[in-house]
Design a protein around this motif. Structure first.
Motif, PDB file in Angstrom:
ATOM      1  N   ARG A  10       0.885  -1.168   0.000  1.00  0.00           N
ATOM      2  CA  ARG A  10       0.000   0.000   0.000  1.00  0.00           C
ATOM      3  C   ARG A  10       0.910   1.200   0.000  1.00  0.00           C
ATOM      4  NH1 ARG A  10      -5.779   0.328   2.654  1.00  0.00           N
ATOM      5  NH2 ARG A  10      -6.467   2.023   1.328  1.00  0.00           N
ATOM      6  N   GLN A  16      -2.272   5.799  -1.810  1.00  0.00           N
ATOM      7  CA  GLN A  16      -2.853   4.826  -0.904  1.00  0.00           C
ATOM      8  C   GLN A  16      -3.527   3.649  -1.600  1.00  0.00           C
ATOM      9  OE1 GLN A  16      -2.256   5.029   2.279  1.00  0.00           O
ATOM     10  NE2 GLN A  16      -1.238   6.997   2.115  1.00  0.00           N
ATOM     11  N   LYS A  17      -3.281   3.456  -2.870  1.00  0.00           N
ATOM     12  CA  LYS A  17      -3.856   2.308  -3.534  1.00  0.00           C
ATOM     13  C   LYS A  17      -2.973   1.089  -3.263  1.00  0.00           C
ATOM     14  CE  LYS A  17      -1.458   2.917  -7.952  1.00  0.00           C
ATOM     15  NZ  LYS A  17      -0.589   4.027  -7.526  1.00  0.00           N
ATOM     16  N   LEU A  18      -3.532  -0.096  -3.478  1.00  0.00           N
ATOM     17  CA  LEU A  18      -2.761  -1.327  -3.373  1.00  0.00           C
ATOM     18  C   LEU A  18      -2.092  -1.618  -4.708  1.00  0.00           C
ATOM     19  CD1 LEU A  18      -5.188  -3.639  -1.394  1.00  0.00           C
ATOM     20  CD2 LEU A  18      -2.847  -3.121  -0.726  1.00  0.00           C
ATOM     21  N   VAL A  19      -0.797  -1.888  -4.657  1.00  0.00           N
ATOM     22  CA  VAL A  19      -0.059  -2.277  -5.849  1.00  0.00           C
ATOM     23  C   VAL A  19       0.250  -3.762  -5.718  1.00  0.00           C
ATOM     24  CG1 VAL A  19       2.055  -1.943  -7.161  1.00  0.00           C
ATOM     25  CG2 VAL A  19       0.928   0.025  -6.094  1.00  0.00           C
ATOM     26  N   PHE A  20      -0.138  -4.545  -6.717  1.00  0.00           N
ATOM     27  CA  PHE A  20      -0.018  -6.000  -6.643  1.00  0.00           C
ATOM     28  C   PHE A  20       1.118  -6.527  -7.494  1.00  0.00           C
ATOM     29  CE2 PHE A  20      -3.701  -7.446  -4.300  1.00  0.00           C
ATOM     30  CZ  PHE A  20      -4.546  -6.360  -4.347  1.00  0.00           C
ATOM     31  N   TYR A  55     -12.205   1.141  -4.306  1.00  0.00           N
ATOM     32  CA  TYR A  55     -11.197   0.974  -5.348  1.00  0.00           C
ATOM     33  C   TYR A  55     -11.751   0.004  -6.400  1.00  0.00           C
ATOM     34  CZ  TYR A  55      -8.307   2.266  -1.290  1.00  0.00           C
ATOM     35  OH  TYR A  55      -7.790   2.875  -0.170  1.00  0.00           O
ATOM     36  N   TYR A 112     -10.462  -2.559  -9.547  1.00  0.00           N
ATOM     37  CA  TYR A 112      -9.335  -3.257 -10.160  1.00  0.00           C
ATOM     38  C   TYR A 112      -9.840  -4.122 -11.309  1.00  0.00           C
ATOM     39  CZ  TYR A 112      -6.212  -2.088  -6.284  1.00  0.00           C
ATOM     40  OH  TYR A 112      -5.438  -1.417  -5.368  1.00  0.00           O
ATOM     41  N   GLN A 142      -9.115   6.769   3.717  1.00  0.00           N
ATOM     42  CA  GLN A 142      -8.532   6.979   2.401  1.00  0.00           C
ATOM     43  C   GLN A 142      -7.308   6.096   2.198  1.00  0.00           C
ATOM     44  OE1 GLN A 142      -7.958  11.029   1.324  1.00  0.00           O
ATOM     45  NE2 GLN A 142      -6.596  10.564  -0.350  1.00  0.00           N
ATOM     46  N   GLY A 143      -6.577   5.879   3.211  1.00  0.00           N
ATOM     47  CA  GLY A 143      -5.366   5.088   3.039  1.00  0.00           C
ATOM     48  C   GLY A 143      -4.884   4.549   4.345  1.00  0.00           C
TER      49      GLY A 143
END
Lengths: 112, 114
Positions: A93, A98-102, B33, B35, B97-98
């Motif tokens: 994260r 704050q996004k999740l990177v996979f 979010y 994806y 938010q995070g």
């Protein structure tokens, strides 16, 4: 930008074998690190997490330690079961958006 | 059960069409979010909303758009669909938010474009 690299699969093991799935990351700052698991036909479930250096996340016999010096978060389990067959994703994260990177995911196949 | 609900579970549509995917986050979660999971691209971040406002954009095509409504549910709109848009689309939510919390994922919507 931030990125996660994990070992290519599939990883094929016999039941009760030791499992390691390697994961390394590139990030600015101090991200949180996660392992998610995806069973066939299902969504992603959080397996474990670590939020700072030297933290060890653990769940269902799986463990991973946040190693800042080697930027790694390798997943381990001492004795796998057939029911552990799934795709495992390492993620971070980031501290920016704050996004999740996979990572690309590693398929684990456990045979009886 | 993660508490995140996505509908529909499966969707089959023709090229050129438009579809809407819906996501209800966990109760109290403000951040949503989206994806995309495809065989050749892995899990790609599309877009994030926080309390109704767009917060981050990833690899989202111009043909795609999203919004988050006052009740916090979110919709992902995909238009002028192409064969390559066939994928599993996931929604995830988190409380803020995070921070250092995890995100919780829905079961996904499998989109097949024929």
């Amino acid at each position: 930008g931030d990125s996660v690299t994990q070992m290519e699969g599939p990883v094929t093991l016999s039941e009760e074998a030791f499992l390691t799935i390697n994961c390394t990351y590139t990030a600015t700052g101090y991200p949180s690190l996660f392992w998610y698991v995806q069973y066939p036909g299902e969504g992603l479930q959080l397996l474990l997490k670590a939020t700072k250096a030297d933290d060890k996340g653990s769940n269902k016999g799986f463990e991973a330690t946040y190693r800042k010096e080697t930027t790694s978060f390798h997943l381990e389990k001492g004795s796998v079961q057939v029911s552990d067959s799934a795709v495992y994703f390492c993620a971070l994260r980031d501290t920016g958006f704050q996004k999740l990177v996979f990572g690309t995911g590693t398929r684990l196949l456990v045979s009886p | 059960d993660s508490g995140v609900t996505q509908t529909p579970k499966h969707l089959i549509t023709a090229t050129g069409q438009r579809v809407t995917l819906r996501c209800s986050p966990r109760s109290g979660d403000l951040s949503v979010y989206w994806y995309q999971q495809s065989l050749d691209q892995g899990l790609q971040f599309l877009i994030q909303y926080y309390n109704g406002e767009e917060r981050a954009k990833g690899n989202i095509l111009e043909r795609f758009s999203a919004q988050q409504f006052p009740d916090l549910h979110s919709e992902l709109n995909l238009s002028s669909l192409e064969l390559g848009d066939s994928a599993l689309y996931f929604c995830a939510s988190s409380p803020i938010q995070g921070g250092r919390t995890e995100a919780f994922f829905g079961q996904g919507t499998r989109l097949t474009v024929v």
